[in-house]
Design an enzyme around this catalytic site. Structure first.
Site, PDB file in Angstrom:
ATOM      1  N   CYS A  63     -44.252  -1.840  17.352  1.00  0.00           N
ATOM      2  CA  CYS A  63     -45.674  -2.120  17.159  1.00  0.00           C
ATOM      3  C   CYS A  63     -46.467  -0.880  17.575  1.00  0.00           C
ATOM      4  O   CYS A  63     -46.315  -0.398  18.701  1.00  0.00           O
ATOM      5  CB  CYS A  63     -46.106  -3.318  18.004  1.00  0.00           C
ATOM      6  SG  CYS A  63     -47.890  -3.598  17.986  1.00  0.00           S
ATOM      7  N   CYS A 112     -47.812  -9.395  16.106  1.00  0.00           N
ATOM      8  CA  CYS A 112     -46.929  -8.892  17.165  1.00  0.00           C
ATOM      9  C   CYS A 112     -46.768  -9.961  18.244  1.00  0.00           C
ATOM     10  O   CYS A 112     -47.752 -10.543  18.705  1.00  0.00           O
ATOM     11  CB  CYS A 112     -47.518  -7.626  17.760  1.00  0.00           C
ATOM     12  SG  CYS A 112     -46.627  -7.053  19.227  1.00  0.00           S
ATOM     13  N   CYS A 135     -43.701  -8.462   4.883  1.00  0.00           N
ATOM     14  CA  CYS A 135     -44.485  -7.451   4.172  1.00  0.00           C
ATOM     15  C   CYS A 135     -45.486  -6.866   5.168  1.00  0.00           C
ATOM     16  O   CYS A 135     -46.449  -7.529   5.539  1.00  0.00           O
ATOM     17  CB  CYS A 135     -45.183  -8.131   3.000  1.00  0.00           C
ATOM     18  SG  CYS A 135     -46.151  -7.021   1.985  1.00  0.00           S
TER      19      CYS A 135
END
Ligand code: FE
Length: 154
Positions: A63, A112, A135
């Site tokens: 992330c 996340c 995606c």
């Protein structure tokens, strides 16, 4: 433990999995403008323009907002959609999901699991073995190669 590679973002860590709940103004102050718009306000990269949509490096995707480990490159597949696509996460808790009804569609938003950053959406048209397609926005991801290039001695 703060990651020295992200001096502007004291919350970034690739080892700390403690959940982050920070006010929007804090995120605004520690993230780049583009990352802030995608991660905290659900903006979307233009298709076929991001760093990673057709990238094939061997390594791990984290992330970009907090350093949480998200995907391995061996779960990435060549997708024609124009965004980096994966068929599974590193671990189930890497991400969390939220129903997204914007734009007249019902989609499964992917966030996340550590900081709640918007990453992208999950679809059911991916390849085996999972049939899933995560995606993702390149902007929300940060790639780290398995092996760093070592400089040859002079
Ligand atoms: Fe995060």
């Amino acid at each position: 433990m703060q990651d020295a590679s992200h001096p502007a973002n004291p919350y970034y860590s690739r080892s700390d999995t403690t959940k982050l709940e920070l006010p929007d103004k804090v995120w605004k102050s520690v993230l780049s403008r583009d990352l802030y718009q995608v991660a905290r306000h659900g903006a979307t990269d233009t298709a076929f323009t991001g760093k990673y949509w057709d990238y094939e490096g061997i390594g791990t995707y984290f992330c970009a907002a907090c350093g949480n480990r998200l995907f391995r490159s061996d779960a990435k597949f060549a997708s024609t959609c124009g965004w980096p696509s994966f068929f599974e996460t590193v671990r189930p808790a890497s991400v969390v999901y939220r129903k997204d009804t914007s734009f007249g569609m019902v989609r499964n938003e992917v966030l996340c699991g550590r900081c709640g950053a918007h990453l992208g959406h999950l679809f059911d048209d991916g390849p085996p073995p999972t049939g899933k397609r995560y995606c993702m926005n390149s902007t929300s991801l940060e790639f780290e190669p398995d092996r760093q290039e070592t400089k040859k001695p002079q």
